[in-house]
Design an enzyme around this catalytic site. Structure first.
Site, PDB file in Angstrom:
ATOM      1  N   ASP A 267      38.246  40.497  45.300  1.00  0.00           N
ATOM      2  CA  ASP A 267      37.024  41.163  44.872  1.00  0.00           C
ATOM      3  C   ASP A 267      37.059  42.578  45.468  1.00  0.00           C
ATOM      4  OD1 ASP A 267      33.548  40.057  44.627  1.00  0.00           O
ATOM      5  OD2 ASP A 267      34.583  41.845  43.911  1.00  0.00           O
TER       6      ASP A 267
HETATM    7  C1  GLC Z   1      31.825  43.322  42.651  1.00  0.00           C
HETATM    8  C2  GLC Z   1      31.493  41.858  42.491  1.00  0.00           C
HETATM    9  C3  GLC Z   1      32.369  41.131  41.532  1.00  0.00           C
HETATM   10  C4  GLC Z   1      32.790  42.057  40.415  1.00  0.00           C
HETATM   11  C5  GLC Z   1      33.664  43.129  41.030  1.00  0.00           C
HETATM   12  C6  GLC Z   1      34.142  44.159  39.991  1.00  0.00           C
HETATM   13  O1  GLC Z   1      31.771  43.689  44.003  1.00  0.00           O
HETATM   14  O2  GLC Z   1      31.418  41.090  43.689  1.00  0.00           O
HETATM   15  O3  GLC Z   1      31.627  40.008  41.050  1.00  0.00           O
HETATM   16  O4  GLC Z   1      33.512  41.334  39.436  1.00  0.00           O
HETATM   17  O5  GLC Z   1      33.029  43.812  42.095  1.00  0.00           O
HETATM   18  O6  GLC Z   1      33.071  44.872  39.506  1.00  0.00           O
END
Ligand code: GLC
Length: 727
Positions: A267
């Site tokens: 993430d």
């Molecule tokens: C964010 C979220 C995740 C998302 C990612 C890309 O921090 O935690 O759910 O898919 O970044 O945007």
């Protein structure tokens, strides 16, 4: 197709090129982006060199077919091997046609419509140039202080599992290579991100492996069994080790035990966040731990491009780990057909024609109708067409009803409650805000009173702004803001019937609302067509059928409160319970304000003649649990018939109820249908203290009805295997 075997391509790549494939950056880092070079905010601090960005293997976010094509074209012009970019984005509950937030979809108990919503989202995203979506979010949630409960389908592992499967089917279909209307799905956040202590986002998660396996892992596993191509690591620790550097979680469980060989992506920033977690001294150690744990793609930090080459050259990391990651990435690019057609389904004309079409919006409206939950109704709903309606509140005419994950949606195009009502030829609709979401004035209150004075009935549209939930949207208080509670009081004083409609991303403490309003309709963030859906429900053109997929606490002090709780050694409701020395609060009840599975209708359903086909279940056999469900009211409606089981004596404590199956049935007034479910020994298995997953012979209760509360038990016994052999 790959022009040569993937191993040949891999062998022809330099180490730098291989490592660059493992990096994902936001669109502005790429030539051809509409925001090329606008490296600002969190992107600026990344220290990513232009050459690194130019070779990165995938893009996070692209705003449409034109930009997607432009980035891909510019990239391939400079790519030595012609390896196309993967373009990924957060398409959680819709691309431009925004569906209700997942917690609302969970309340629909309609997996067919859920799958259809994902299919529409995939189609709109595919023609807009997206290849992969970071969904479904399969995190089980029990704490409404956490802002991201809106992104989950709720507190139950079984319900979350059936929805995770439905979303993956909708996004991916059966053949990603041939079916260009589909996109790859990435299940997240692995694992147990929803269990952040105190409901505070990014906070520590602390639980036994047994609880992790029993409650939190099933929905991720279901998504992978349904074929999800990717997994995203979560920000939190699992048993003290950040998920993103957790070898047990990724290598042992996900790859070895579950046999997952797809792409693992971190993430946002989670690789580098091992440093503040305190398990990596620097970016070099963070890179080492993440690649050894099996993270294939690093999102939005540069530990891999910064240090993997050095780690390999000094012999600290085996180059084979990079090779396996690159091969997984090449495999997905191949499966998506990108080597043949790097632009896949991106098509500006089709984008214009398909995205946000009437047909898609109609589906969004129907799903929103089925996702709303009627929590209270004392003779106010449905409204009568001749009534003069005053639509009052900060959400009376507010397009912020799409929810926090609706990047490509348009609040301006969202149908508000007022707009929905105004489409109907009603006699007179008055309106006033009465307050803003968190601020207000005496003048606004007086305007509301003036509108209410002239009306026969008040529709009070209240709620949270979308940024009050979602990522980093944790709240210690889960009540509506004080100005809105004050508005409720002033409307109550008008002595007119009040129907409250709530727009929120989490279960709320509804004190200050529930006791003063005659009806309360929970609409969550209902999406693009929310106003039309709510209008149809308010006017009785649709009948509420939603059932809560997450409990509404009596107050924040009760959190966590959930239906599948254990009995404890001092249950308050035991026949011999003492007055004081039992598991209870001195100041509030133990039960939530509204339980999992609860939801009213404009009609009434009677569940009777509940019975078992036998009181004995043999290990190889099955038994049927059935009941007759009758619509005893005057409206046609849908009832969600739920089957729960209780294991009366386990090797570890067992929940008082566990959802095992459900059916959503439609009944005309006066109509009766027989509903039946089949139970087998497999349905009674659970994780023992030694982590074996099996059932125990013994006594059980089955429950069947329209909520998790107030159900009569049906007793049966599961025989021992040896007894079975003797029969
Ligand atoms: C964010 C979220 C995740 C998302 C990612 C890309 O921090 O935690 O759910 O898919 O970044 O945007």
């Amino acid at each position: 197709m790959l022009t040569a075997p993937r191993e040949t391509l891999l062998a022809s790549m330099t180490l730098d090129e291989k490592i660059a494939q493992l990096l994902q950056l936001a669109a502005p880092f790429f030539k051809g982006s509409e925001h090329e070079g606008q490296i600002t905010g969190p992107l600026a601090g990344l220290g990513i060199s232009e050459s690194t960005a130019a070779a990165a293997g995938s893009v996070l976010g692209a705003s449409g077919a034109k930009e997607s094509i432009s980035i891909q074209k510019a990239y391939l012009e400079e790519s030595r091997h012609g390896i196309p970019l993967l373009i990924m984005a957060d398409i959680i509950h819709g691309y431009k046609t925004i569906f209700p937030v997942p917690i609302a979809i969970g309340c629909s108990w309609d997996t067919v419509l859920a799958e259809e919503s994902a299919a529409i989202a995939a189609l709109e995203a595919a023609v807009s140039g997206i290849h992969v979506t970071f969904a479904p979010m399969a995190d089980l949630v029990r704490d409404p202080r956490w802002g991201r409960v809106m992104e989950s389908t709720g507190e139950d592992p079984y319900l979350n599992s059936v929805f995770a499967r439905a979303f993956v089917r909708g996004f991916q279909g059966k053949n990603l290579t041939e079916d260009l209307s589909k996109i790859a799905s990435c299940v997240k956040h692995f694992a147990a991100y929803g269990a952040a202590e105190g409901g505070r986002d990014y906070n520590t998660v602390n639980m036994s492996e047994r609880e992790l396996r029993e409650l939190y892992l099933p929905a991720y596993k279901a998504a992978l069994e349904e074929g999800a191509e990717m997994v995203m690591t979560s920000f939190n620790v699992v048993d003290g080790v950040p998920a993103t550097g957790n070898k047990w979680l990724m290598r042992k469980l996900l790859r070895e035990e579950w046999q997952f060989n797809g792409i693992l992506i971190s993430d946002w920033g989670a690789v580098k966040e091992q440093i503040p977690h305190g398990t990596a001294e620097d970016e070099k150690e963070a890179a080492k731990k993440a690649i050894e744990a099996g993270v294939d793609i690093e999102m939005m930090t540069a530990c891999y491009p910064g240090y993997l080459k050095e780690l390999i050259e000094e012999g600290s990391v085996n180059e084979g780990l990079v090779d396996e990651a690159v091969l997984r990435i090449l495999d997905l690019k191949e499966k998506l057909g990108l080597f043949d057609n790097p632009y896949r389904a991106a098509d500006e004309e089709k984008e214009q024609e398909i995205v946000f079409s009437k047909q898609h919006r109609d589906t969004a409206r129907i799903l929103a109708e089925k996702s709303c939950v009627l929590l209270k109704n004392e003779g106010v709903l449905p409204l009568q067409k001749e009534q003069k309606i005053a639509v009052i509140g900060p959400f009376a005419d507010n397009g912020d009803i799409l929810g926090p994950w609706s990047w490509h949606g348009s609040k301006e195009d969202a149908v508000t409650v007022l707009a929905g009502l105004q489409k109907k030829n009603l006699p007179e609709i008055l309106t006033a805000q009465g307050s803003h979401i968190e601020t207000g004035s005496e003048e606004m209150l007086k305007e509301a009173e003036k509108a209410a004075e002239q009306a026969d009935v008040i529709v009070l549209a209240l709620g949270e702004a979308s940024e009050m939930s979602g990522e980093a949207g944790s709240r210690a208080s889960i009540q509506l803001p004080p100005v809105q509670l004050q508005l409720v009081q002033r409307m109550k004083a008008m002595k007119k019937p009040i129907a409250a409609v709530l727009f929120n991303g989490r279960p709320l403490d509804l004190h200050g609302v529930i006791e003063h309003c005659d009806a309360v309709l929970e609409a969550w963030f209902p999406g693009s067509e929310g106003g039309d859906a709510i209008t149809n429900l308010l006017l009785g053109e649709a009948n509420p059928s939603g059932k809560l997929s997450m409990s509404f606490p009596y107050s924040a002090g009760q959190i966590p409160v959930y239906y599948n709780n254990y009995n404890t050694g001092r249950p308050k409701d035991a026949p011999d319970a003492q007055e004081r020395y039992v598991s209870q609060y001195l100041d509030i009840p133990n039960e939530p304000l509204f339980p999992f599975g609860f939801g009213l209708s404009y009609t009434a359903f009677d569940c009777s003649h509940a019975s078992l086909s036998s009181e004995i279940l043999s290990p190889q056999g099955e038994l049927t649990v059935s009941a007759q469900v009758t619509n005893t009211g005057e409206y046609a409606g849908e009832e969600v018939v739920q089957l729960y089981v209780q294991d009366l004596s386990g090797e570890v404590v067992r929940p008082l109820k566990e959802l095992k199956a459900f059916q959503k049935i439609e009944l005309a007034p006066g109509e009766t249908k027989e509903v039946s479910f089949t139970l087998s020994e497999k349905d009674l298995r659970y994780y023992h203290s030694d982590l074996s997953f099996k059932s125990d012979a013994g006594k059980f209760h089955a429950f069947i009805g329209g909520s998790s509360r107030d159900l009569a038990p049906l007793s049966f016994e599961l025989l021992h295997m040896k007894e079975e052999d003797m029969k």
